[in-house]
Design an enzyme around this catalytic site. Sequence first.
Site, short mmCIF file in Angstrom:
data_model
loop_
_atom_site.label_atom_id
_atom_site.label_comp_id
_atom_site.label_asym_id
_atom_site.label_seq_id
_atom_site.Cartn_x
_atom_site.Cartn_y
_atom_site.Cartn_z
N ARG A 18 0.83 -1.22 0.00
CA ARG A 18 0.00 0.00 0.00
C ARG A 18 0.86 1.26 0.00
NH1 ARG A 18 -3.13 -0.51 5.15
NH2 ARG A 18 -1.19 -1.53 5.71
N ASN A 36 -6.08 -2.89 2.99
CA ASN A 36 -5.95 -4.33 3.12
C ASN A 36 -7.33 -4.94 3.34
OD1 ASN A 36 -3.18 -4.47 2.87
ND2 ASN A 36 -2.80 -4.48 5.07
#
EC number: 3.6.1.7
Length: 91
Positions: A18, A36
Amino acid sequence: MIRKRVVVTGVVQGVGFRWSARETARRIGVAGFAFNRADGAVELEVEGEPAAIERMLTWLADGPPGSRVTAIDVSDLEPVGDDAFRIIARQ
């Protein structure tokens, strides 16, 4: 402007995916967010010019060092006018 939802599967959590996606998005001028998922995938929404989105999708298909992307699922969304890329928490 276009917007895409992208679900990235493989070894994509716990490897800086990320954060690397955020830096890549900022570098190429793409807005949106990443989070996530409970199933081990990373989900993103990305918005920007078509050429920038294509560059982002190409990057997402490979991911950062340490990740192992096995698939990306891409779907179209309506643009919402995001002006930055963020990492968010989803429950």
